[in-house]
Design an enzyme around this catalytic site. Structure first.
Site, PDB file in Angstrom:
ATOM      1  N   GLU A  12      51.798  60.829  30.019  1.00 46.90           N
ATOM      2  CA  GLU A  12      50.652  61.180  29.195  1.00 46.90           C
ATOM      3  C   GLU A  12      50.306  62.671  29.200  1.00 46.90           C
ATOM      4  O   GLU A  12      49.875  63.206  28.185  1.00 46.90           O
ATOM      5  CB  GLU A  12      49.417  60.389  29.669  1.00 46.90           C
ATOM      6  CG  GLU A  12      49.402  58.940  29.279  1.00 46.90           C
ATOM      7  CD  GLU A  12      49.120  58.743  27.800  1.00 46.90           C
ATOM      8  OE1 GLU A  12      48.575  59.674  27.167  1.00 46.90           O
ATOM      9  OE2 GLU A  12      49.471  57.688  27.273  1.00 46.90           O
ATOM     10  N   SER A  49      22.339  12.255  63.371  1.00 49.78           N
ATOM     11  CA  SER A  49      22.348  12.365  64.832  1.00 49.78           C
ATOM     12  C   SER A  49      22.693  13.761  65.337  1.00 49.78           C
ATOM     13  O   SER A  49      22.891  13.942  66.537  1.00 49.78           O
ATOM     14  CB  SER A  49      23.359  11.366  65.413  1.00 49.78           C
ATOM     15  OG  SER A  49      22.986  10.043  65.117  1.00 49.78           O
TER      16      SER A  49
END
Length: 703
Positions: free
Chosen positions: A91, A352
């Site tokens: 680029e 429990s």
């Protein structure tokens, strides 16, 4: 001599470039006067996605911007350097040296402009110019737009460094659909962060921003393949990558579909986003690898559960309180199971699972030891008649067996002795409060699940068993401030160790993997909730299974439904095994044969210490022991709780003398209650009817 056509083109190009630069300079001057703060900070130029990270910086979950865009923040050190080199080579080769505008690229663009009769073929844009276009998008391609990009690029270069410019570009560049930035693109197309990319992957990500919609791999696969291969060919021509590697990369397929973004710990991440509203990036205590494994287990388990059943799991480091994984449901998008509800925070009946704390208090009070016998027979507690889960009774059992088999009647016998209020006070020391039935008065039923608690609070309570009796407040990072430490013990260290030692002897459920953990199960009334809480020497894991709407599930139970999941989750978590701690110093572990007569069989609080029939032996204080330090704090700012004093021998009635002051009247009971006026050192003396006495020194701790 006639001037050649090439020369004329170059002169025209040079003139065009001079005009570009002159005009751009004028534009820059005007923009500088109009906007001295350009470029704006990123959160002003474009809002980025909020993200939630795990303890190691890995992405758990991200959120689109208000515009519905995936735009994740990124830094250069989080991107594969080979990709960055490829991007610059393709680029903007002179990115590191130009000042925002590349004169060489502009001359090339100007020549193409002249040759093509005033039509722009190549814009000569640098990465800085592309960044300017991303910050200020413009649909048209015109000379004025190009001049403005050049001017903005010059402004950007004056204010930002090259790495800052590149980071901004990698955050804003488009990659198809609603994907912006290298991180969103890498995650969506390859399912990975861009720290390490293959050559083929890097080339595709270089090619996409030029025409993101025309090259979308999921819609235009052929165009994406051609664009990627052009990038690879350019790299070969430039001699940057060996031809053999180019050939292999060119043969690789491009992805044919878009992947979902990471979506781990959705309930916890959503809570963090709601509570830490001002933070763009939030770091939690969770471990993404463990979270992924447990979520996978939850999804697999969903197929074995009923169509409307869900589950929840919480795994914590019991020593620090940090939550390592939190699974709120079988899947937050599973509407049929109300998956959007985080069941780790839902208040449900614990069955429990609170029994271990009852036994711990009984150990503290020296009412029993693990080998003491107790009756598991039908009993009536002022109209309350508890029955065991299987509706049968085992007769005379040891305390160890009673807890391991989770027998109900023995637990209620002990809760009657230690008191429901005292149990609640101790649970408050663990940073939790039970949700009591209407009326608020705790009864014996709370020991069997007659109250409400969340899975997170239950796991927090169980951290006491890996911290010598003191719980650690759970912290997952969702809140802006970490919770304060809990400095009041839930149980004394000796009692906590005894409970943990008993639970470590509970057999694993049939078919479950063998893991050396202590655990307790629970099933709520009506088969609405199944629980299993387990721990080793460090980690605590809690599991809940049931329906979010609290409807009954026939056959649901802690041992059959939740416990196998607990053991499987411990294996899947992949945690390093941590041994249980050694017994606290001074703790004496005896066989039943060597127990004092008073501890051989539990017959109720008043008869916990057996009498000596002829009173021939002098009185003896068997609890508290000499020089004991006893915590009697209420868990709040209220008065101290009573100290239970247990006697053996002597002839009644007995008189208790505390710090030189006698109680109001003698008693024949061998279990006495004394409420201290204040914390500190005290001397307790018991005198029998014959004037014989026994004394102990104790230290009362308000904590």
């Amino acid at each position: 001599m006639t001037m050649s056509r090439r020369t004329r083109l170059w002169r025209l190009a040079a003139g065009g470039l001079g005009g570009f630069v002159l005009i751009a300079g004028l534009v820059v001057f005007g923009l500088e006067r109009a906007d001295r703060a350009y470029p704006p900070p990123l959160d002003m130029a474009a809002e980025v996605s909020r993200e939630v990270l795990d303890r190691n910086g890995n992405l758990l979950r991200a959120y689109t911007t208000p515009e519905g865009v995936w735009r994740l923040p990124v830094t250069l050190d989080a991107v594969d350097p080979d990709y960055i080199n490829m991007l610059l080579a393709y680029e903007d080769r002179r990115f590191r040296t130009h000042w925002g505008v590349d004169p060489v690229a502009l001359v090339r663009a100007a020549v193409q402009f002249v040759v093509n009769g005033g039509r722009i073929v190549s814009g000569g844009s640098t990465i800085t110019m592309q960044l300017a276009r991303l910050i200020e998008p413009r649909a048209e391609r015109s000379l004025s737009a190009k001049l403005r990009q050049m001017a903005r690029a010059l402004q950007i270069e004056r204010r930002l460094g090259k790495d800052e410019i590149l980071s901004l570009y990698l955050t804003l560049a488009p990659y198809g659909g609603n994907l912006e930035g290298i991180r969103a693109a890498s995650l969506a197309w390859f399912g990975r962060e861009p720290r390490k990319l293959s050559l083929s992957q890097a080339a595709l990500l270089v090619a996409l921003p030029q025409s993101p919609e025309a090259r979308r791999p999921d819609r235009r696969r052929a165009q994406a393949l051609l664009a990627r291969n052009r990038v690879l060919a350019r790299m070969k021509d430039a001699g940057l990558i060996p031809e053999s590697e180019i050939a292999r990369a060119s043969a690789a397929q491009v992805p044919g579909r878009r992947l979902a973004m990471p979506d781990l710990a959705a309930h916890t991440a959503d809570l963090a986003i709601r509570q830490r509203t001002d933070e763009q990036t939030i770091t939690l205590t969770l471990d993404s690898d463990i979270q992924q494994r447990l979520e996978t287990l939850a999804t697999e388990t969903a197929g074995r559960l009923g169509t409307r059943q869900s589950l929840a799991m919480v795994l914590a480091d019991g020593r620090t309180g940090e939550v390592l994984a939190s699974v709120g449901s079988t899947g937050h998008l599973d509407a049929g199971r109300a998956g959007a509800i985080d069941m780790t925070h839902a208040v449900r009946s614990p069955g429990s699972t609170l029994k271990p704390f009852i036994y711990g208090l009984a150990f503290e009070d020296a009412l029993v030891v693990p080998e003491t016998l107790i009756d598991d027979t039908p009993a009536d507690f002022s109209g309350y008649r508890p029955r065991n889960f299987d509706r049968g009774y085992m007769g005379e059992v040891s305390i160890r067996q009673a807890l391991q088999f989770s027998l109900n009647v023995p637990a209620v016998r002990l809760l009657e002795a230690v008191g429901p209020q005292r149990l609640l006070a101790r649970l408050r020391r663990g940073g939790t409060r039970l949700d009591l039935p209407p009326g608020g008065a705790p009864g014996l039923a709370i020991g069997l699940g007659g109250a409400g608690i969340s899975l997170r609070d239950l796991v927090q309570l169980y951290t006491a068993f890996v911290n010598n009796g003191t719980a650690q407040p759970l912290n997952d990072g969702t809140g802006p401030v970490a919770p304060k430490p809990l400095d009041q013990p839930v149980l004394a260290a000796d009692a906590s160790w005894r409970v943990a030692e008993i639970l470590s002897g509970v057999s694993a459920p049939q078919g479950a993997p063998r893991v050396a953990i202590a655990y307790k199960t629970g099933t709520s009334y009506g088969y609405r909730d199944a629980w299993a809480i387990g721990f080793d020497g460090r980690y605590v894991l809690g599991v809940w299974v049931g329906r979010p709407d609290a409807a009954p599930v026939p056959g649901l139970s802690g041992i059959e439904t939740a416990a196998p999941l607990l053991f499987e989750a411990f294996v899947r978590a992949g945690l390093e095994r941590v041994d249980f701690p050694a017994p606290p110093a001074g703790l004496v572990v005896r066989s039943r044969r060597s127990l004092p007569h008073a501890l051989k069989k539990y017959r109720g609080r008043d008869a916990a210490i057996s009498t000596v029939a002829d009173g021939s032996l002098p009185p003896q204080i068997v609890y508290p022991p000499q020089n004991a330090r006893v915590a009697l704090g209420s868990g709040g700012s209220g008065p101290l709780m009573p100290l239970v004093i247990k006697l053996q021998g002597g002839a009644g009635p007995y008189r208790l003398i505390a710090n030189g002051r006698a109680l109001s009247k003698p008693t024949r009971r061998r279990v006495l209650n004394w409420t201290p006026d204040s914390p500190g050192a005290s001397t307790l003396t018991v005198m029998d009817a014959e004037g014989r006495a026994a004394s102990v020194n104790v230290f009362i701790d308000a904590n």
